[in-house]
Write an enzyme that holds these catalytic residues in place. Structure first.
Site, PDB file in Angstrom:
ATOM      1  N   LYS A 185       0.866  -1.186   0.000  1.00  0.00           N
ATOM      2  CA  LYS A 185       0.000   0.000   0.000  1.00  0.00           C
ATOM      3  C   LYS A 185       0.901   1.233   0.000  1.00  0.00           C
ATOM      4  O   LYS A 185       1.488   1.589   1.006  1.00  0.00           O
ATOM      5  CB  LYS A 185      -0.903   0.028   1.239  1.00  0.00           C
ATOM      6  CG  LYS A 185      -2.037   1.023   1.050  1.00  0.00           C
ATOM      7  CD  LYS A 185      -2.344   1.868   2.253  1.00  0.00           C
ATOM      8  CE  LYS A 185      -1.459   3.009   2.565  1.00  0.00           C
ATOM      9  NZ  LYS A 185      -1.425   4.146   1.624  1.00  0.00           N
ATOM     10  N   GLU A 261       9.802   1.223  10.622  1.00  0.00           N
ATOM     11  CA  GLU A 261      10.798   2.276  10.356  1.00  0.00           C
ATOM     12  C   GLU A 261      10.066   3.592  10.548  1.00  0.00           C
ATOM     13  O   GLU A 261       9.304   4.011   9.680  1.00  0.00           O
ATOM     14  CB  GLU A 261      11.331   2.161   8.922  1.00  0.00           C
ATOM     15  CG  GLU A 261      12.116   0.901   8.626  1.00  0.00           C
ATOM     16  CD  GLU A 261      13.483   0.872   9.295  1.00  0.00           C
ATOM     17  OE1 GLU A 261      13.902   1.901   9.867  1.00  0.00           O
ATOM     18  OE2 GLU A 261      14.126  -0.186   9.268  1.00  0.00           O
ATOM     19  N   CYS A 295      13.584  10.977   7.089  1.00  0.00           N
ATOM     20  CA  CYS A 295      13.618  10.562   8.497  1.00  0.00           C
ATOM     21  C   CYS A 295      15.030  10.731   9.055  1.00  0.00           C
ATOM     22  O   CYS A 295      15.221  10.886  10.248  1.00  0.00           O
ATOM     23  CB  CYS A 295      13.182   9.107   8.600  1.00  0.00           C
ATOM     24  SG  CYS A 295      14.114   8.045   7.501  1.00  0.00           S
ATOM     25  N   GLU A 392       9.954  16.494  14.569  1.00  0.00           N
ATOM     26  CA  GLU A 392      10.594  16.278  13.276  1.00  0.00           C
ATOM     27  C   GLU A 392      10.179  17.434  12.347  1.00  0.00           C
ATOM     28  O   GLU A 392       8.989  17.611  12.070  1.00  0.00           O
ATOM     29  CB  GLU A 392      10.064  14.944  12.744  1.00  0.00           C
ATOM     30  CG  GLU A 392      10.894  14.321  11.695  1.00  0.00           C
ATOM     31  CD  GLU A 392      10.349  12.948  11.304  1.00  0.00           C
ATOM     32  OE1 GLU A 392       9.167  12.642  11.542  1.00  0.00           O
ATOM     33  OE2 GLU A 392      11.144  12.178  10.742  1.00  0.00           O
TER      34      GLU A 392
HETATM   35  P1  NAP Z   1       2.485   8.553   7.578  1.00  0.00           P
HETATM   36  O1  NAP Z   1       1.428   9.566   7.619  1.00  0.00           O
HETATM   37  O2  NAP Z   1       2.709   7.711   8.787  1.00  0.00           O
HETATM   38  O3  NAP Z   1       2.139   7.624   6.321  1.00  0.00           O
HETATM   39  C1  NAP Z   1       2.926   6.539   5.952  1.00  0.00           C
HETATM   40  C2  NAP Z   1       2.070   5.510   5.262  1.00  0.00           C
HETATM   41  O4  NAP Z   1       1.108   5.011   6.187  1.00  0.00           O
HETATM   42  C3  NAP Z   1       1.281   6.049   4.079  1.00  0.00           C
HETATM   43  O5  NAP Z   1       1.183   5.057   3.102  1.00  0.00           O
HETATM   44  C4  NAP Z   1      -0.080   6.326   4.700  1.00  0.00           C
HETATM   45  O6  NAP Z   1      -1.135   6.342   3.789  1.00  0.00           O
HETATM   46  C5  NAP Z   1      -0.192   5.142   5.629  1.00  0.00           C
HETATM   47  N1  NAP Z   1      -1.172   5.321   6.694  1.00  0.00           N
HETATM   48  C6  NAP Z   1      -1.593   6.479   7.261  1.00  0.00           C
HETATM   49  N2  NAP Z   1      -2.503   6.199   8.226  1.00  0.00           N
HETATM   50  C7  NAP Z   1      -2.653   4.853   8.248  1.00  0.00           C
HETATM   51  C8  NAP Z   1      -3.449   3.958   9.019  1.00  0.00           C
HETATM   52  N3  NAP Z   1      -4.275   4.384   9.971  1.00  0.00           N
HETATM   53  N4  NAP Z   1      -3.340   2.634   8.778  1.00  0.00           N
HETATM   54  C9  NAP Z   1      -2.515   2.177   7.823  1.00  0.00           C
HETATM   55  N5  NAP Z   1      -1.732   2.970   7.061  1.00  0.00           N
HETATM   56  C10 NAP Z   1      -1.805   4.287   7.282  1.00  0.00           C
HETATM   57  O7  NAP Z   1       3.890   9.158   7.229  1.00  0.00           O
HETATM   58  P2  NAP Z   1       4.276  10.114   6.012  1.00  0.00           P
HETATM   59  O8  NAP Z   1       3.858  11.473   6.346  1.00  0.00           O
HETATM   60  O9  NAP Z   1       3.812   9.528   4.728  1.00  0.00           O
HETATM   61  O10 NAP Z   1       5.859   9.977   6.015  1.00  0.00           O
HETATM   62  C11 NAP Z   1       6.666  10.740   6.824  1.00  0.00           C
HETATM   63  C12 NAP Z   1       7.087   9.952   8.055  1.00  0.00           C
HETATM   64  O11 NAP Z   1       7.748   8.763   7.661  1.00  0.00           O
HETATM   65  C13 NAP Z   1       8.104  10.730   8.870  1.00  0.00           C
HETATM   66  O12 NAP Z   1       7.801  10.613  10.238  1.00  0.00           O
HETATM   67  C14 NAP Z   1       9.412  10.024   8.540  1.00  0.00           C
HETATM   68  O13 NAP Z   1      10.391  10.146   9.527  1.00  0.00           O
HETATM   69  C15 NAP Z   1       8.963   8.622   8.368  1.00  0.00           C
HETATM   70  N6  NAP Z   1       9.958   7.861   7.598  1.00  0.00           N
HETATM   71  C16 NAP Z   1      10.739   6.959   8.252  1.00  0.00           C
HETATM   72  C17 NAP Z   1      11.703   6.258   7.563  1.00  0.00           C
HETATM   73  C18 NAP Z   1      12.565   5.261   8.279  1.00  0.00           C
HETATM   74  O14 NAP Z   1      13.190   4.470   7.581  1.00  0.00           O
HETATM   75  N7  NAP Z   1      12.651   5.264   9.598  1.00  0.00           N
HETATM   76  C19 NAP Z   1      11.870   6.463   6.193  1.00  0.00           C
HETATM   77  C20 NAP Z   1      11.070   7.400   5.544  1.00  0.00           C
HETATM   78  C21 NAP Z   1      10.101   8.087   6.271  1.00  0.00           C
HETATM   79  P3  NAP Z   1      -1.722   7.734   3.254  1.00  0.00           P
HETATM   80  O15 NAP Z   1      -0.693   8.290   2.367  1.00  0.00           O
HETATM   81  O16 NAP Z   1      -2.950   7.367   2.538  1.00  0.00           O
HETATM   82  O17 NAP Z   1      -1.983   8.593   4.458  1.00  0.00           O
END
Ligand code: NAP
Length: 489
Positions: A185, A261, A295, A392
């Site tokens: 997804k 992650e 991240c 962040e």
């Molecule tokens: P996010 O809002 O957590 O979304 C990540 C993914 O989860 C998206 O595909 C999102 O779908 C999905 N999602 C959201 N709510 C969900 C739910 N209730 N159930 C299942 N899936 C759900 O994060 P983001 O804003 O896209 O990305 C930024 C974050 O990712 C930052 O905090 C960053 O640090 C972190 N990150 C971490 C790493 C690592 O390796 N540690 C790498 C890259 C990014 P939708 O798009 O439809 O909301």
């Protein structure tokens, strides 16, 4: 062909349907959602919107395909990945353009991500044939232990928008190598890279049913029933800590294997014995890679007080000279943020720091145009109490916080619930090792501003996550250990 024609062509070429069971299908509801270009705010295209029934169709396929896929020869699984690696590299330029259009990063950086993403497929194509077991004699000599590794089973992969290709291959690579079927997804903002990747894997010979790709506008509505169903055996998630926590709760019901992650809040430490120019170079990479939307981005720059002014001057000169613009334009070094909400968050963090006494050396405001641009920003004398030292930032803002002693720097660096990565600049070997050991993060960049590498174990501690991706351990996340006790030998 003009750039505008090429842009239209790369978007048109991507299948916009759901990928289930090796074929492209419309969603049961017939619904679609819009994908936007963050550099203009205009709509690029519409993509099929998966709902619950589509999710279960993908799950049925993953479950039905799992036994035969687990029996595939490891070499064949590896060769599929290797062919996909080559196809990604052959199409690097067009795929990078597609990424720039849906995510905003400059084209040269997007090319870098395609290479990075492809490299996960190459790395795991090599790992597929190195899954090892064991044979040993029980301590009392009366039995034999046979240890084997088996695929965990159908896996749910959930990826964010900031690295739309690499976060997919970092999960698909080890899942294919281990012999797991999967449902991916992708993030709602960047489904096009994931759909293009699915088509490449199909072309590379991935058997039908091994991978499904389901873009959706209702992330939780799609994934939660699948996690609670009991047939998914593994969740691999990259995204925010808040969503990771929800998924962990949901995964508890069926006792699923999880890899998480999550978010970061990286400290970047510069001691007064450091090579200052190298530290500025490293800060530029650690801060500005991916427009600060990583991240791993340096979130807090702790600089020893004797060199803080000079470091701030050199960094401001470099940040102020960066060219902000549409990522497709030649010479652009900084693209837009992903959306209006992200830009508002960055502005409010800057305002909060300034209200608490920080000084804006460069930037500090939104860029021009219709896109979600924010100017590269350096803040000096940022108090540790500022919101951005615990949040962040996810944007091109470098807050400089001066410190006096090594102890102060370590204390401040570790004062966060996150623990993904830290950076450290010093020429004193003893200090380098001492401080590296005490930093509470899963990774340390020692005199370097980038740690991401497919051949190294990537991941965090504390609220930054569980498990590792990449390196020799990356495949472990998709394998179970089975032990066979053999008697009467
Ligand atoms: P996010 O809002 O957590 O979304 C990540 C993914 O989860 C998206 O595909 C999102 O779908 C999905 N999602 C959201 N709510 C969900 C739910 N209730 N159930 C299942 N899936 C759900 O994060 P983001 O804003 O896209 O990305 C930024 C974050 O990712 C930052 O905090 C960053 O640090 C972190 N990150 C971490 C790493 C690592 O390796 N540690 C790498 C890259 C990014 P939708 O798009 O439809 O909301």
């Amino acid at each position: 062909m003009t750039l505008a024609e090429r842009e239209t062509q790369v978007v048109e070429r991507v299948p916009k349907q759901l990928f289930i069971g090796g074929t492209w299908r419309d969603p049961k509801s017939g619904a679609a959602f819009k994908v936007e270009d963050p550099s203009t705010g205009s709509v690029l295209c519409e993509v099929a919107d998966a709902g619950t029934e589509d999710g279960f169709a993908a799950l049925d396929t993953a479950v039905a395909t799992q036994p035969s896929w687990a029996e595939y020869a490891p070499r064949e699984r590896g060769e599929i990945l290797r062919r996909a690696y080559e196809l990604l590299m052959q199409r690097q330029d067009d795929l990078a353009l597609l990424m720039t259009l849906e995510m905003g990063k400059p084209h040269s950086e997007a090319k870098g991500e395609i290479a990075y993403a492809a490299d996960f497929l190459r790395w795991f194509s090599e790992e597929a044939v190195r899954i090892e077991g064991g044979y040993s004699i029980s301590p009392n000599g009366q039995a034999r232990f046979l240890i084997m590794r088996q695929p965990v089973g159908p896996s749910m992969l959930i990826t964010p928008w900031n690295f739309p290709m690499a976060m997919g291959t970092r999960k698909i690579g080890p899942a294919v190598a281990a012999g797991c079927t999967m449902i991916l997804k992708p993030a709602q903002q960047t489904p096009l890279c994931a759909l293009a990747l699915a088509d490449i894997l199909r072309e590379a010979g991935l058997p039908e049913g091994v991978l499904s790709v389901l873009p959706t506008s209702e992330a939780g509505g799609l994934t939660e029933p699948l996690l609670r169903d009991g047939r998914i055996r593994k969740v691999s998630f990259t995204g925010s800590t808040a969503v990771g926590r929800k998924l962990l709760e949901q995964s508890a019901e069926q006792v699923l294997r999880t890899s998480m992650e999550l978010g970061g809040n990286a400290p970047f430490l510069v001691f007064d014995d450091a090579d200052l120019d190298a530290a500025v170079d490293g800060a530029m990479q650690a801060k500005m890679r991916n427009i600060g939307e990583a991240c791993t981005a340096a979130n807090r720059l702790y600089v020893q007080s004797g060199i803080a002014t000079e470091f701030a001057r050199k960094l401001s000169d470099r940040m102020g000279a960066l060219r902000l613009g549409r990522g497709t334009e030649e010479g652009t070094e900084v693209g837009p943020l992903i959306d209006a909400k992200a830009r508002e968050k960055v502005q409010s963090l800057v305002d909060d720091a300034v209200n608490r006494g920080a000084r804006v050396l460069v930037g500090g405001s939104a860029g021009d145009g219709d896109g979600y641009f924010y100017r590269p920003t350096v803040l000096a004398d940022v108090p540790q109490s500022s919101e951005l030292s615990t949040t962040e930032i996810f944007g091109p803002v470098a807050p400089i916080i001066p410190f006096e002693t090594e102890e102060d720097a370590l204390g401040a660096a570790n004062e966060t619930e996150f623990g993904l990565v830290s950076y450290l600049y010093t020429r004193d070997l003893n200090r380098a090792l001492r401080v590296s050991e005490k930093l509470e993060t899963g990774m340390v960049g020692l005199n370097q501003g980038v740690v991401s590498n497919p051949a190294a174990p990537f991941g965090g501690v504390k609220h930054s996550g569980l498990g590792r991706e990449g390196g020799r351990v990356g495949i472990e996340e998709f394998l179970e250990t089975k032990y066979i006790g053999v008697g009467g030998v």
